[in-house]
Write a protein that holds these residues in place. Structure first.
Motif, PDB file in Angstrom:
ATOM      1  N   ALA A 143     -10.416 -20.263  -4.898  1.00 46.03           N
ATOM      2  CA  ALA A 143     -11.327 -21.390  -5.160  1.00 46.03           C
ATOM      3  C   ALA A 143     -10.570 -22.551  -5.803  1.00 46.03           C
ATOM      4  N   ASP A 144      -9.683 -22.244  -6.744  1.00 49.29           N
ATOM      5  CA  ASP A 144      -8.861 -23.297  -7.356  1.00 49.29           C
ATOM      6  C   ASP A 144      -7.937 -23.943  -6.321  1.00 49.29           C
ATOM      7  N   ALA A 145      -7.385 -23.105  -5.403  1.00 46.21           N
ATOM      8  CA  ALA A 145      -6.526 -23.650  -4.347  1.00 46.21           C
ATOM      9  C   ALA A 145      -7.317 -24.577  -3.432  1.00 46.21           C
ATOM     10  N   ARG A 146      -8.573 -24.244  -3.167  1.00 44.50           N
ATOM     11  CA  ARG A 146      -9.394 -25.116  -2.317  1.00 44.50           C
ATOM     12  C   ARG A 146      -9.675 -26.448  -2.994  1.00 44.50           C
ATOM     13  N   ILE A 147      -9.802 -26.437  -4.305  1.00 43.99           N
ATOM     14  CA  ILE A 147      -9.992 -27.703  -5.022  1.00 43.99           C
ATOM     15  C   ILE A 147      -8.766 -28.594  -4.835  1.00 43.99           C
ATOM     16  N   SER A 148      -7.580 -27.994  -4.977  1.00 43.54           N
ATOM     17  CA  SER A 148      -6.340 -28.761  -4.782  1.00 43.54           C
ATOM     18  C   SER A 148      -6.226 -29.254  -3.340  1.00 43.54           C
ATOM     19  N   ALA A 149      -6.548 -28.382  -2.383  1.00 43.21           N
ATOM     20  CA  ALA A 149      -6.485 -28.772  -0.971  1.00 43.21           C
ATOM     21  C   ALA A 149      -7.476 -29.891  -0.671  1.00 43.21           C
ATOM     22  N   ARG A 150      -8.673 -29.790  -1.239  1.00 41.37           N
ATOM     23  CA  ARG A 150      -9.686 -30.823  -0.994  1.00 41.37           C
ATOM     24  C   ARG A 150      -9.221 -32.170  -1.557  1.00 41.37           C
ATOM     25  N   ASN A 151      -8.604 -32.151  -2.733  1.00 39.40           N
ATOM     26  CA  ASN A 151      -8.116 -33.396  -3.322  1.00 39.40           C
ATOM     27  C   ASN A 151      -7.043 -34.043  -2.442  1.00 39.40           C
ATOM     28  N   SER A 152      -6.105 -33.220  -1.952  1.00 39.53           N
ATOM     29  CA  SER A 152      -5.034 -33.761  -1.109  1.00 39.53           C
ATOM     30  C   SER A 152      -5.593 -34.327   0.191  1.00 39.53           C
ATOM     31  N   LEU A 153      -6.492 -33.580   0.826  1.00 41.20           N
ATOM     32  CA  LEU A 153      -7.059 -34.034   2.093  1.00 41.20           C
ATOM     33  C   LEU A 153      -7.910 -35.290   1.894  1.00 41.20           C
ATOM     34  N   ALA A 154      -8.660 -35.322   0.798  1.00 42.93           N
ATOM     35  CA  ALA A 154      -9.505 -36.490   0.551  1.00 42.93           C
ATOM     36  C   ALA A 154      -8.649 -37.740   0.331  1.00 42.93           C
ATOM     37  N   GLN A 155      -7.538 -37.593  -0.403  1.00 41.01           N
ATOM     38  CA  GLN A 155      -6.666 -38.747  -0.616  1.00 41.01           C
ATOM     39  C   GLN A 155      -6.017 -39.199   0.686  1.00 41.01           C
ATOM     40  N   ALA A 156      -5.525 -38.236   1.480  1.00 37.51           N
ATOM     41  CA  ALA A 156      -4.898 -38.589   2.745  1.00 37.51           C
ATOM     42  C   ALA A 156      -5.912 -39.222   3.695  1.00 37.51           C
ATOM     43  N   GLU A 157      -7.134 -38.692   3.724  1.00 38.17           N
ATOM     44  CA  GLU A 157      -8.169 -39.256   4.587  1.00 38.17           C
ATOM     45  C   GLU A 157      -8.510 -40.682   4.177  1.00 38.17           C
ATOM     46  N   SER A 158      -8.528 -40.936   2.874  1.00 43.56           N
ATOM     47  CA  SER A 158      -8.787 -42.285   2.393  1.00 43.56           C
ATOM     48  C   SER A 158      -7.672 -43.241   2.810  1.00 43.56           C
ATOM     49  N   VAL A 159      -6.425 -42.775   2.735  1.00 43.28           N
ATOM     50  CA  VAL A 159      -5.297 -43.615   3.155  1.00 43.28           C
ATOM     51  C   VAL A 159      -5.387 -43.919   4.647  1.00 43.28           C
ATOM     52  N   LEU A 160      -5.732 -42.920   5.451  1.00 39.54           N
ATOM     53  CA  LEU A 160      -5.838 -43.135   6.890  1.00 39.54           C
ATOM     54  C   LEU A 160      -6.993 -44.074   7.229  1.00 39.54           C
ATOM     55  N   ASN A 161      -8.042 -44.036   6.433  1.00 38.41           N
ATOM     56  CA  ASN A 161      -9.138 -44.984   6.638  1.00 38.41           C
ATOM     57  C   ASN A 161      -8.639 -46.415   6.435  1.00 38.41           C
ATOM     58  N   SER A 162      -7.864 -46.623   5.377  1.00 37.57           N
ATOM     59  CA  SER A 162      -7.287 -47.949   5.137  1.00 37.57           C
ATOM     60  C   SER A 162      -6.289 -48.323   6.232  1.00 37.57           C
TER      61      SER A 162
END
Length: 436
Positions: free
Chosen positions: A63-82
């Motif tokens: 569950a802690d690993a999924r939190i880290s994975a979600r943070n990384s994916l969310a940041q990368a997705e935000s960058v790709l949106n820009s």
């Protein structure tokens, strides 16, 4: 049989200690809320509880690993949106720059805006997560993944990261990519992309146009420009998917022949061994070669060429930064107004527009993949939540206390302790001398 006074005292004390121990045990159970306070209380349940607790701990780690994975994916997705927004803005500027009414000053103004977008994209490509790791550098974290290289006009870029995809285990049976490498995002195109045309020649023309050399190629010396295409018309053509070079051979009378040649300058042949293209050139005529059509207008010079390549071909430009650099370098050149320069300008703009379309499609494809992974994390979280509930229920059944039963036992043990204490008082007070 003679029973001594010492024996009666010992038995009474032992009974009180036993009753007091049972009473204390129930008190500890009520205070802790657990039926199994010590492993000796129920060895089998205690052993099973250890296994369930370990499984819970592992599930919590995931569950802690999924939190880290979600943070990384969310940041990368935000960058790709820009990034997608920046590419769209660049395409809008190129549409504006394609107008023949713009002056050199106007085009340089557009180039200045494109340069700002270029710098923005470099910054996005070198973005980091909250832990200081580069989002798009693969496993290379010691330097930014995209480094600048020297060159004419706007400096180019070179990918310094690796092509690995950073992964993280989010469940016992799932190893999820949490960041895509920069080459897959900024220097690739999605599968199924169409053809891209580039108007350029490998040899210098007899009369240099003054437009310089880009990527080892020279601008065509003639005024031929493609007004439509390349478009797919027959995907079943045996030659579809191959790369072609459309080369013009112009004789002394100005008559031109267009033919399809390979990298060695030889005719590209069909299944029967005949050239797939070898015909007189007619301006404005739509040419179909290898299942691809392209419409050319203008007057060619001897040796002028058009490269037609699938967008995912190794020799095709798939680099988003190179596309922007070519456009900026072109817009900053002085346009002399000659038909040859206008044709070169139009060809380059059309090529860059198609390349930006492919780059945008690729960015959106990667972004969609990240969105799918974020959705998968939600699903895995829901499954893991149900699993944790089952673990909690199992642990409760094994070691948790039944308070109603424990309170009844508490009362019973209290009565037993009081009875043993009363019996001891009675026994202690018994003596034969009381009756003498």
């Amino acid at each position: 049989m003679r029973i001594s006074t010492v024996t009666m005292f010992d038995q009474s004390v032992a009974s009180m200690n036993r009753q007091q121990g049972d009473f204390l045990k129930v008190s500890q159970q009520i205070a802790s809320g657990r039926r199994v306070v010590n492993p000796s209380d129920d060895p089998q349940a205690s052993s099973r509880a250890v296994g369930v607790s370990q499984a819970k701990a592992v599930t919590q780690q995931f569950a802690d690993a999924r939190i880290s994975a979600r943070n990384s994916l969310a940041q990368a997705e935000s960058v790709l949106n820009s990034t997608a927004d920046a590419i769209t803005s660049a395409k809008t500027l190129l549409v504006q720059a394609s107008s023949d009414t713009l002056s050199d000053v106007d085009r340089q103004s557009v180039a200045s805006e494109l340069r700002g977008i270029y710098e923005t994209l470099i910054g996005q490509a070198n973005a980091t997560d909250g832990n200081g790791r580069y989002l798009f550098g693969g496993y290379q974290d010691n330097a930014p993944p995209f480094a600048r290289t020297s060159g004419e006009g706007v400096s180019g870029t070179e990918y310094k990261g690796d092509t690995n995809t950073r992964e993280q285990r989010i469940d016992a049976s799932r190893l999820m990519p949490v960041a895509d490498n920069g080459k897959a995002v900024f220097q690739s195109v999605p599968s199924g992309s169409g053809y891209v045309a580039r108007a350029e020649r490998e040899t210098a023309p007899a009369e240099p146009s003054g437009l310089g050399v880009q990527g080892g190629y020279y601008a065509n010396a003639g005024s031929v420009a493609f007004t439509s295409g390349p478009n797919r018309v027959d995907a079943d053509d045996p030659a579809f998917g191959s790369s072609f070079t459309l080369q013009f051979d112009v004789d002394a009378l100005g008559d031109a022949v267009i033919r399809a040649v390979d990298a060695d300058g030889d005719y590209v042949l069909d299944a029967n061994g005949d050239p797939i293209l070898n015909q007189p050139y007619q301006p404005g005529e739509t040419i179909v070669v290898g299942g691809v059509s392209i419409t050319l207008e203008g007057t060619p010079a001897d040796g002028d060429q058009f490269q037609l390549r699938p967008a995912n071909d190794a020799d095709a430009n798939q680099d988003l930064f190179k596309s922007l650099k070519d456009a900026i370098d072109l817009l900053e050149l002085d346009q002399q107004g000659s038909p040859e320069n206008r044709a070169h300008y139009r060809n380059t703009i059309n090529s860059v527009m198609r390349e930006l379309d492919n780059s945008l499609d690729n960015v959106l494809t990667v972004r969609a993949s990240m969105g799918a992974r974020l959705n998968e994390l939600d699903v895995v979280d829901a499954v893991a939540g149900n699993r944790m509930m089952n673990y909690d229920k199992t642990l409760s059944d094994l070691v948790d206390l039944d308070y109603s039963k424990a309170i009844a036992d508490y009362s019973l043990r209290q009565v037993g302790l009081q009875a043993s204490q009363k019996a001891f008082v009675d026994v202690k007070g018994m003596s034969l001398f009381n009756y003498l």
